[in-house]
Design a protein around this motif. Sequence first.
Motif, PDB file in Angstrom:
ATOM      1  N   ILE A 124      43.936  17.438  40.298  1.00 23.75           N
ATOM      2  CA  ILE A 124      42.779  18.567  40.406  1.00 23.75           C
ATOM      3  C   ILE A 124      43.377  19.688  40.535  1.00 23.75           C
ATOM      4  N   ARG A 125      44.428  20.128  41.413  1.00 20.64           N
ATOM      5  CA  ARG A 125      44.984  21.322  41.821  1.00 20.64           C
ATOM      6  C   ARG A 125      45.783  21.734  40.436  1.00 20.64           C
ATOM      7  N   VAL A 126      46.423  20.984  39.940  1.00 19.35           N
ATOM      8  CA  VAL A 126      47.284  21.441  38.841  1.00 19.35           C
ATOM      9  C   VAL A 126      46.519  21.622  37.546  1.00 19.35           C
ATOM     10  N   GLY A 127      45.712  20.641  37.151  1.00 15.32           N
ATOM     11  CA  GLY A 127      45.167  20.227  35.792  1.00 15.32           C
ATOM     12  C   GLY A 127      46.096  19.655  34.884  1.00 15.32           C
ATOM     13  N   ALA A 128      45.609  19.436  33.693  1.00 15.58           N
ATOM     14  CA  ALA A 128      46.198  18.715  32.792  1.00 15.58           C
ATOM     15  C   ALA A 128      47.651  19.160  32.221  1.00 15.58           C
ATOM     16  N   PRO A 129      48.728  18.324  32.271  1.00 18.28           N
ATOM     17  CA  PRO A 129      49.956  18.821  31.874  1.00 18.28           C
ATOM     18  C   PRO A 129      49.887  19.482  30.404  1.00 18.28           C
ATOM     19  N   THR A 130      51.001  20.185  30.096  1.00 18.00           N
ATOM     20  CA  THR A 130      50.961  20.760  28.868  1.00 18.00           C
ATOM     21  C   THR A 130      51.604  19.878  27.772  1.00 18.00           C
ATOM     22  N   VAL A 131      50.682  19.843  26.557  1.00 16.33           N
ATOM     23  CA  VAL A 131      51.345  18.789  25.769  1.00 16.33           C
ATOM     24  C   VAL A 131      51.747  19.463  24.510  1.00 16.33           C
ATOM     25  N   LYS A 149      44.266  14.035  24.014  1.00  7.55           N
ATOM     26  CA  LYS A 149      45.607  14.269  23.814  1.00  7.55           C
ATOM     27  C   LYS A 149      46.292  14.131  25.256  1.00  7.55           C
ATOM     28  N   GLY A 150      47.374  13.461  25.231  1.00  9.34           N
ATOM     29  CA  GLY A 150      48.177  13.264  26.362  1.00  9.34           C
ATOM     30  C   GLY A 150      47.553  12.741  27.719  1.00  9.34           C
ATOM     31  N   VAL A 151      46.632  11.900  27.177  1.00  7.98           N
ATOM     32  CA  VAL A 151      45.845  11.036  28.430  1.00  7.98           C
ATOM     33  C   VAL A 151      45.309   9.885  28.051  1.00  7.98           C
ATOM     34  N   VAL A 152      45.240   8.691  28.680  1.00 11.41           N
ATOM     35  CA  VAL A 152      44.365   7.569  28.552  1.00 11.41           C
ATOM     36  C   VAL A 152      43.606   7.337  29.988  1.00 11.41           C
ATOM     37  N   ALA A 153      42.557   6.781  29.888  1.00 10.78           N
ATOM     38  CA  ALA A 153      41.584   6.473  31.160  1.00 10.78           C
ATOM     39  C   ALA A 153      40.964   5.441  31.093  1.00 10.78           C
ATOM     40  N   GLN A 154      40.816   4.931  32.336  1.00 12.05           N
ATOM     41  CA  GLN A 154      39.806   3.708  32.478  1.00 12.05           C
ATOM     42  C   GLN A 154      38.858   3.772  33.240  1.00 12.05           C
ATOM     43  N   VAL A 155      37.529   3.489  32.954  1.00 11.56           N
ATOM     44  CA  VAL A 155      36.409   3.379  33.778  1.00 11.56           C
ATOM     45  C   VAL A 155      35.822   2.135  34.040  1.00 11.56           C
ATOM     46  N   ASP A 156      35.846   1.944  35.379  1.00 17.29           N
ATOM     47  CA  ASP A 156      35.247   0.659  35.929  1.00 17.29           C
ATOM     48  C   ASP A 156      33.796   0.852  36.574  1.00 17.29           C
ATOM     49  N   ALA A 163      30.684  10.735  31.998  1.00 17.45           N
ATOM     50  CA  ALA A 163      30.955  11.492  33.160  1.00 17.45           C
ATOM     51  C   ALA A 163      32.749  11.793  33.243  1.00 17.45           C
ATOM     52  N   ALA A 164      33.415  10.557  33.038  1.00 16.98           N
ATOM     53  CA  ALA A 164      34.785  10.832  33.149  1.00 16.98           C
ATOM     54  C   ALA A 164      35.322  11.400  32.025  1.00 16.98           C
ATOM     55  N   VAL A 165      34.731  11.330  30.800  1.00 17.50           N
ATOM     56  CA  VAL A 165      35.199  12.151  29.669  1.00 17.50           C
ATOM     57  C   VAL A 165      35.160  13.721  30.017  1.00 17.50           C
ATOM     58  N   GLN A 166      33.833  14.258  30.373  1.00 18.06           N
ATOM     59  CA  GLN A 166      33.531  15.464  30.798  1.00 18.06           C
ATOM     60  C   GLN A 166      34.584  16.031  31.976  1.00 18.06           C
ATOM     61  N   TYR A 167      34.889  15.272  32.820  1.00 15.42           N
ATOM     62  CA  TYR A 167      35.739  15.560  33.941  1.00 15.42           C
ATOM     63  C   TYR A 167      37.113  15.856  33.463  1.00 15.42           C
ATOM     64  N   LEU A 168      37.490  14.943  32.648  1.00 14.88           N
ATOM     65  CA  LEU A 168      38.732  15.130  32.062  1.00 14.88           C
ATOM     66  C   LEU A 168      39.020  16.360  31.171  1.00 14.88           C
ATOM     67  N   LYS A 169      37.994  16.542  30.280  1.00 17.61           N
ATOM     68  CA  LYS A 169      38.055  17.937  29.611  1.00 17.61           C
ATOM     69  C   LYS A 169      38.050  19.187  30.562  1.00 17.61           C
ATOM     70  N   TRP A 170      37.258  18.993  31.716  1.00 16.06           N
ATOM     71  CA  TRP A 170      37.131  20.036  32.649  1.00 16.06           C
ATOM     72  C   TRP A 170      38.495  20.207  33.337  1.00 16.06           C
ATOM     73  N   LEU A 171      39.388  19.083  33.384  1.00 19.32           N
ATOM     74  CA  LEU A 171      40.855  19.043  33.872  1.00 19.32           C
ATOM     75  C   LEU A 171      41.741  19.870  33.049  1.00 19.32           C
ATOM     76  N   GLY A 172      41.265  19.939  31.713  1.00 19.47           N
ATOM     77  CA  GLY A 172      42.141  20.677  30.743  1.00 19.47           C
ATOM     78  C   GLY A 172      42.509  19.759  29.543  1.00 19.47           C
ATOM     79  N   PHE A 173      42.402  18.522  29.786  1.00 19.21           N
ATOM     80  CA  PHE A 173      42.934  17.651  28.664  1.00 19.21           C
ATOM     81  C   PHE A 173      42.086  17.940  27.401  1.00 19.21           C
ATOM     82  N   ALA A 174      42.611  17.902  26.328  1.00 24.59           N
ATOM     83  CA  ALA A 174      41.898  18.102  24.866  1.00 24.59           C
ATOM     84  C   ALA A 174      41.681  16.896  24.227  1.00 24.59           C
ATOM     85  N   GLU A 175      40.813  17.149  23.185  1.00 21.27           N
ATOM     86  CA  GLU A 175      40.432  15.913  22.323  1.00 21.27           C
ATOM     87  C   GLU A 175      39.926  14.710  23.214  1.00 21.27           C
ATOM     88  N   VAL A 176      39.308  14.797  24.295  1.00 19.19           N
ATOM     89  CA  VAL A 176      39.017  13.487  25.214  1.00 19.19           C
ATOM     90  C   VAL A 176      37.642  13.059  24.487  1.00 19.19           C
TER      91      VAL A 176
END
Length: 243
Positions: free
Chosen positions: A235-242, A160-167, A131-144
């Motif tokens: 959420i408002r801005v989305g993933a930064p440009t990498v 690409k340009g992001v790391v995340a943790q899921v607890d 679910a977190a992977v899909q959400y990060l893709k939805w926010l605009g991050f690539a190759e998640v």
Amino acid sequence: MAESVPVRCPACRREHAFTPATFPCACGAPLTVPLLRAGIPVQVRHRSWDDSWVILRCGECGRCDQWPQPEFGCACGATVRLPVDTGRTGTDQPSGRSGPRRQTTAAASLPPLRPPFHPVTIRTSADAVTAAVQYLKWLGFAEVRPSEDRARSGIDIRGKGVVAQVDGDIRPTALKEVECLWLNSLNEDCASAFFALAGYSRDARVRADQLSIPLFVLDLTGTPQAVNEAAEVLIRVGAPTVP
């Protein structure tokens, strides 16, 4: 459409307006988890998978199925669960009528060109990562994708340009976990995001705000809810440009 009801957090006594989620039954009818009138909300201190689901019958087709318990994350860090009226059918409209599904908070504030987010129902810890992977893709991050070296790096998701943790723990995420994610993001020179099922401890939230780490709470529908301002901005801005 389901109506909002006033709910007071049992931990901090802060009042919220809670709208029960609406889900699609297999027959296509909208199904809303019916709240117990005059029921007393409780703080979720110890989470189990069995306690996180409730069995309800669809008012249209009579099908019985499991649906997520109605919960929300309070700003104080507590996860609050509302009692369900299991004697009623889960229906959003009177029989014979249909209506639109309720949009989630995140979906209601979509940027103009972002498509609706399609959540992944969470039943296992692996589902939470998905679910977190899909959400990060939805926010605009690539190759998640899920990290292949989690045991060594402590990172659950890389992109690409992001790391995340899921607890997926049944206890609120601790300060140490948030700081570890921050250190990993510094080492990788990238953005970060944290997803938790049981919310965050107070000191973890304070530290995340100081470090501008986006915090999300995952409900069992697989829809992340923003916990702090950094998450709302993401959420408002989305993933930064990498580059």
